[in-house]
Design a protein around this motif. Structure first.
Motif, short mmCIF file in Angstrom:
data_model
loop_
_atom_site.label_atom_id
_atom_site.label_comp_id
_atom_site.label_asym_id
_atom_site.label_seq_id
_atom_site.Cartn_x
_atom_site.Cartn_y
_atom_site.Cartn_z
N VAL A 79 0.84 -1.20 0.00
CA VAL A 79 0.00 0.00 0.00
C VAL A 79 0.87 1.25 0.00
N ARG A 80 1.91 1.24 0.83
CA ARG A 80 2.83 2.39 0.86
C ARG A 80 3.51 2.57 -0.50
N ALA A 81 3.93 1.47 -1.09
CA ALA A 81 4.59 1.55 -2.40
C ALA A 81 3.63 2.12 -3.45
N PHE A 82 2.37 1.72 -3.38
CA PHE A 82 1.37 2.24 -4.31
C PHE A 82 1.27 3.76 -4.21
N PHE A 83 1.16 4.27 -2.99
CA PHE A 83 1.00 5.71 -2.82
C PHE A 83 2.27 6.48 -3.21
N VAL A 84 3.44 5.93 -2.90
CA VAL A 84 4.68 6.59 -3.29
C VAL A 84 4.81 6.62 -4.81
N ALA A 85 4.51 5.50 -5.47
CA ALA A 85 4.60 5.45 -6.93
C ALA A 85 3.61 6.42 -7.57
N ALA A 86 2.40 6.49 -7.03
CA ALA A 86 1.41 7.43 -7.56
C ALA A 86 1.86 8.88 -7.36
N PHE A 87 2.47 9.15 -6.21
CA PHE A 87 3.00 10.48 -5.91
C PHE A 87 4.07 10.89 -6.92
N LEU A 88 5.01 9.99 -7.20
CA LEU A 88 6.08 10.29 -8.15
C LEU A 88 5.54 10.45 -9.57
N THR A 89 4.55 9.64 -9.91
CA THR A 89 3.95 9.76 -11.24
C THR A 89 3.31 11.12 -11.43
N GLN A 90 2.62 11.60 -10.39
CA GLN A 90 1.98 12.91 -10.49
C GLN A 90 3.03 14.02 -10.61
N ILE A 91 4.14 13.90 -9.92
CA ILE A 91 5.22 14.88 -10.07
C ILE A 91 5.69 14.92 -11.51
N SER A 92 5.78 13.75 -12.13
CA SER A 92 6.28 13.68 -13.51
C SER A 92 5.35 14.40 -14.49
N PHE A 93 4.07 14.51 -14.14
CA PHE A 93 3.12 15.19 -15.02
C PHE A 93 3.14 16.71 -14.82
N GLY A 94 3.93 17.21 -13.86
CA GLY A 94 3.97 18.64 -13.56
C GLY A 94 4.23 19.53 -14.77
N MET A 98 0.25 -1.06 -13.92
CA MET A 98 0.76 0.20 -13.40
C MET A 98 2.25 0.35 -13.69
N THR A 99 3.01 -0.72 -13.59
CA THR A 99 4.44 -0.66 -13.90
C THR A 99 4.68 -0.25 -15.34
N VAL A 100 3.96 -0.90 -16.27
CA VAL A 100 4.09 -0.56 -17.68
C VAL A 100 3.66 0.88 -17.94
N ALA A 101 2.61 1.33 -17.28
CA ALA A 101 2.11 2.69 -17.45
C ALA A 101 3.16 3.72 -17.06
N MET A 102 3.82 3.48 -15.94
CA MET A 102 4.81 4.44 -15.46
C MET A 102 6.06 4.43 -16.33
N LEU A 103 6.44 3.25 -16.82
CA LEU A 103 7.59 3.18 -17.72
C LEU A 103 7.30 3.93 -19.02
N SER A 104 6.07 3.81 -19.52
CA SER A 104 5.71 4.54 -20.74
C SER A 104 5.74 6.05 -20.52
N ALA A 105 5.41 6.49 -19.29
CA ALA A 105 5.46 7.92 -18.99
C ALA A 105 6.90 8.44 -19.07
N ALA A 116 8.13 3.62 -11.77
CA ALA A 116 8.03 2.31 -12.40
C ALA A 116 8.85 1.27 -11.64
N ILE A 117 10.03 1.65 -11.18
CA ILE A 117 10.88 0.73 -10.43
C ILE A 117 10.21 0.32 -9.12
N ILE A 118 9.59 1.27 -8.43
CA ILE A 118 8.91 0.97 -7.17
C ILE A 118 7.74 0.03 -7.41
#
Length: 384
Positions: free
Chosen positions: A198-213, A264-271, A365-367
């Motif tokens: 659960v923690r990894a999910f929230f951290v990964a989502a947090f980093l993904t949102q930063i990348s969309f800044g 989700m891993t593939v999605a973040m790698l594509s980002a 993606a790594i997380i």
């Protein structure tokens, strides 16, 4: 299903005008890049408190749907103030009010949707896709309108969309009105938050949102710096959201074949690949268009996977709280950080900001690969 879909249609139609073009409106009011990054960060800053505040108040109310109605009324009334000739201070105050109200209603409505789809969460994409359709209709049509009337006309163009959102809110209700969480619920929620996956999910989502800044805050300005018009900007967004629509239509099939952690891993790698292509080859219209196609993965597939994981990590009454944390931490704190980091990196160049965004997405993606994919595999073995 039609009433649920109608709300997503109206909500994301308004977002289709706001997200791509609002920085151009602020620029038309004389705001510079630094001021725009601060004002746009308020869109994300209010997500830190608005979702949890609104879902908590709704849960405590004997008529929770009234909070949805109130949020839509406040959204419309606050937005009307943008018609006034405001300077930075006035824009700051109105942005706070509008963004708080607008961000408050969707997490509550996500809970309404999941209450209707209680036994069929895989059908979420079939409802949510109408939000993408509303977004694409507006983003593709408003570019030419802004080329003709100017970015200063954007508030007038958005008001009818927000009026439609308010009307749609009155057509919906809770299938099973949630009761207020008791002490046992709260303890169970905290226990789930301590789980590594659960923690990894929230951290990964947090980093993904930063990348969309850089994308959400400055993509319109970035394209303008490289000679693209507002119409071309709308076309790029249209390409991305069309691809996203395909993912939502196919989401039920996707999640029957692949687990949400892998998606989700593939999605973040594509980002990561998308932001690096945007940074390195902004003048190549075909490559930039191809990068936009990956929006199907790094937004559509990501969001659908996130809803699957939230339904699994926070079942039943806990889902509203999980939604609040998701929106507050990823879209809220992550969005603020992304907008402000992008504003600082823009001092060097837009390409620098997008290159850094790729790094944040790769880390996410790594997380997900390290913690979410094994967790999903273990869950399948335990239920098999």
């Amino acid at each position: 299903m039609a009433r649920l879909s109608g709300f997503y249609l109206a909500y994301y139609a308004a977002l289709g005008a706001f997200t791509p073009y609002w920085s151009l409106f602020l620029q038309s009011r004389g705001m510079q890049v630094g001021a725009i990054s601060v004002l746009m960060s308020l869109w994300y800053a209010t997500r830190i408190v608005a979702p949890s505040t609104w879902t908590t108040m709704a849960a405590r109310s004997p008529r929770p749907i009234r909070w949805l109605h109130l949020g839509c009324w406040l959204t419309l009334l606050a937005f009307a103030a943008f018609l006034l000739p405001l300077g930075f201070t006035g824009l700051f105050a109105v942005m706070c009010a509008f963004c708080f109200a607008y961000n408050a209603v969707m997490p509550q409505f996500e809970s309404i949707t999941l209450s209707h789809l209680a036994t069929q969460p895989h059908r979420y994409g079939q409802v949510r896709v109408w939000g993408s359709i509303g977004f694409i209709v507006v983003v593709s049509s408003y570019g030419p309108l802004l080329d003709h009337f100017g970015a200063a006309s954007l508030p007038w163009l958005m008001l009818p969309l927000l009026a439609g959102l308010m009307a749609s809110a009155y057509a919906n209700h809770y299938e099973h009105p949630p009761r207020e969480a008791d002490a046992t619920d709260q303890a169970g929620f905290r226990t789930r938050l301590r789980q590594p996956a659960v923690r990894a999910f929230f951290v990964a989502a947090f980093l993904t949102q930063i990348s969309f800044g850089p994308y959400y805050t400055f993509f319109a300005i970035y394209l303008g710096e490289h000679g693209y018009s507002a119409s071309r900007l709308g076309l790029f967004w249209t390409v991305g959201v069309l691809a996203e629509i395909g993912v939502f239509f196919l989401s039920a099939r996707i999640f029957r074949r692949w687990d949400a952690g892998k998606v989700m891993t593939v999605a973040m790698l594509s980002a990561a690949l998308r932001w690096w292509a945007t940074a390195l080859w902004p003048e190549n219209v075909w490559l930039l268009g191809l990068a936009q196609v990956t929006h199907a993965l790094n937004f559509g597939a990501f969001f659908a996977a996130a809803m699957q994981l939230l339904a699994r990590f926070f079942p039943g009454r806990l889902n509203g709280h999980g939604q609040g944390v998701f929106y507050g931490l990823s879209s809220g704190v992550g969005g603020v950080a992304g907008a402000l980091i992008a504003g600082q990196l823009w001092r060097f160049s837009g390409s620098t900001a997008f290159a850094a965004a790729g790094g944040f997405a790769l880390l996410a993606a790594i997380i997900a690969w390290r913690w979410l994919m094994p967790a999903q595999a273990n869950a399948r073995r335990s239920t098999g």
